[in-house]
Design a protein around this motif. Sequence first.
Motif, PDB file in Angstrom:
ATOM      1  N   GLU A   1      97.418 -11.211  31.280  1.00 41.25           N
ATOM      2  CA  GLU A   1      96.997 -10.795  29.942  1.00 41.25           C
ATOM      3  C   GLU A   1      96.101 -11.861  29.321  1.00 41.25           C
ATOM      4  OE1 GLU A   1      98.843 -10.014  25.515  1.00 41.25           O
ATOM      5  OE2 GLU A   1     100.181  -9.917  27.244  1.00 41.25           O
ATOM      6  N   LEU A   2      96.457 -13.135  29.495  1.00 39.87           N
ATOM      7  CA  LEU A   2      95.661 -14.222  28.951  1.00 39.87           C
ATOM      8  C   LEU A   2      94.280 -14.253  29.597  1.00 39.87           C
ATOM      9  CD1 LEU A   2      95.407 -16.742  27.178  1.00 39.87           C
ATOM     10  CD2 LEU A   2      96.393 -18.058  29.057  1.00 39.87           C
ATOM     11  N   ILE A   3      94.209 -14.074  30.899  1.00 38.05           N
ATOM     12  CA  ILE A   3      92.921 -14.065  31.601  1.00 38.05           C
ATOM     13  C   ILE A   3      92.052 -12.920  31.103  1.00 38.05           C
ATOM     14  CG2 ILE A   3      91.813 -13.692  33.848  1.00 38.05           C
ATOM     15  CD1 ILE A   3      94.223 -15.258  35.056  1.00 38.05           C
ATOM     16  N   HIS A   4      92.646 -11.733  30.949  1.00 40.41           N
ATOM     17  CA  HIS A   4      91.882 -10.585  30.464  1.00 40.41           C
ATOM     18  C   HIS A   4      91.410 -10.812  29.030  1.00 40.41           C
ATOM     19  CE1 HIS A   4      92.366  -7.837  33.846  1.00 40.41           C
ATOM     20  NE2 HIS A   4      93.550  -8.405  34.014  1.00 40.41           N
ATOM     21  N   ARG A   5      92.233 -11.441  28.222  1.00 39.43           N
ATOM     22  CA  ARG A   5      91.855 -11.706  26.834  1.00 39.43           C
ATOM     23  C   ARG A   5      90.698 -12.695  26.781  1.00 39.43           C
ATOM     24  NH1 ARG A   5      95.039 -14.739  22.272  1.00 39.43           N
ATOM     25  NH2 ARG A   5      93.939 -13.927  20.474  1.00 39.43           N
ATOM     26  N   ILE A   6      90.761 -13.750  27.593  1.00 41.82           N
ATOM     27  CA  ILE A   6      89.668 -14.727  27.646  1.00 41.82           C
ATOM     28  C   ILE A   6      88.384 -14.043  28.101  1.00 41.82           C
ATOM     29  CG2 ILE A   6      88.823 -16.780  28.861  1.00 41.82           C
ATOM     30  CD1 ILE A   6      91.756 -17.774  28.863  1.00 41.82           C
ATOM     31  N   GLU A   7      88.495 -13.188  29.111  1.00 44.03           N
ATOM     32  CA  GLU A   7      87.328 -12.469  29.613  1.00 44.03           C
ATOM     33  C   GLU A   7      86.715 -11.611  28.510  1.00 44.03           C
ATOM     34  OE1 GLU A   7      86.052  -9.396  33.190  1.00 44.03           O
ATOM     35  OE2 GLU A   7      88.163  -9.686  32.696  1.00 44.03           O
TER      36      GLU A   7
ATOM     37  N   ILE B   1      86.851 -12.078  25.317  1.00 48.00           N
ATOM     38  CA  ILE B   1      86.253 -12.917  24.275  1.00 48.00           C
ATOM     39  C   ILE B   1      84.954 -13.539  24.751  1.00 48.00           C
ATOM     40  CG2 ILE B   1      86.571 -15.055  22.957  1.00 48.00           C
ATOM     41  CD1 ILE B   1      89.576 -14.324  22.843  1.00 48.00           C
ATOM     42  N   ILE B   2      84.909 -14.018  25.986  1.00 42.84           N
ATOM     43  CA  ILE B   2      83.717 -14.704  26.497  1.00 42.84           C
ATOM     44  C   ILE B   2      82.664 -13.738  27.021  1.00 42.84           C
ATOM     45  CG2 ILE B   2      82.885 -16.320  28.259  1.00 42.84           C
ATOM     46  CD1 ILE B   2      85.576 -17.771  28.000  1.00 42.84           C
ATOM     47  N   VAL B   3      83.082 -12.799  27.867  1.00 44.24           N
ATOM     48  CA  VAL B   3      82.121 -11.919  28.525  1.00 44.24           C
ATOM     49  C   VAL B   3      81.691 -10.769  27.626  1.00 44.24           C
ATOM     50  CG1 VAL B   3      81.731 -10.448  30.538  1.00 44.24           C
ATOM     51  CG2 VAL B   3      83.060 -12.539  30.768  1.00 44.24           C
TER      52      VAL B   3
END
Length: 108
Positions: A84-90, A92-94
């Motif tokens: 979930e954290l990885i998807h959230r970072i993605e 926000i950034i991508v």
Amino acid sequence: MEGELASEPIRPPARRRTSSARTLTEIRSLARSHTRTALRVLVGIMRSDDATPAARVSAANAILDRGWGKAAQPIENGEDGVLELIHRIERIIVYPASLGDGDAGRDA
């Protein structure tokens, strides 16, 4: 005579103009020059019967951290917390534009 001295402006001492990078390098160098002594102190505390158990454990952890590095800490907040954290970072950034959509892109 006293009145004359009191009326003179007080000037701060001249500051040495150095870059912050140079200052940080100097501080690191100074700290590293004390490494051997600091390590000896930590070992002394770790081995001391007079030190509290908390102090001994803290010293032992500091020694291990310096010698082997800190142990990796997984980031989790549930079963799929890391993903979930990885998807959230993605998102926000991508895909920063999806932030304006509220929760619409949350499960995308």
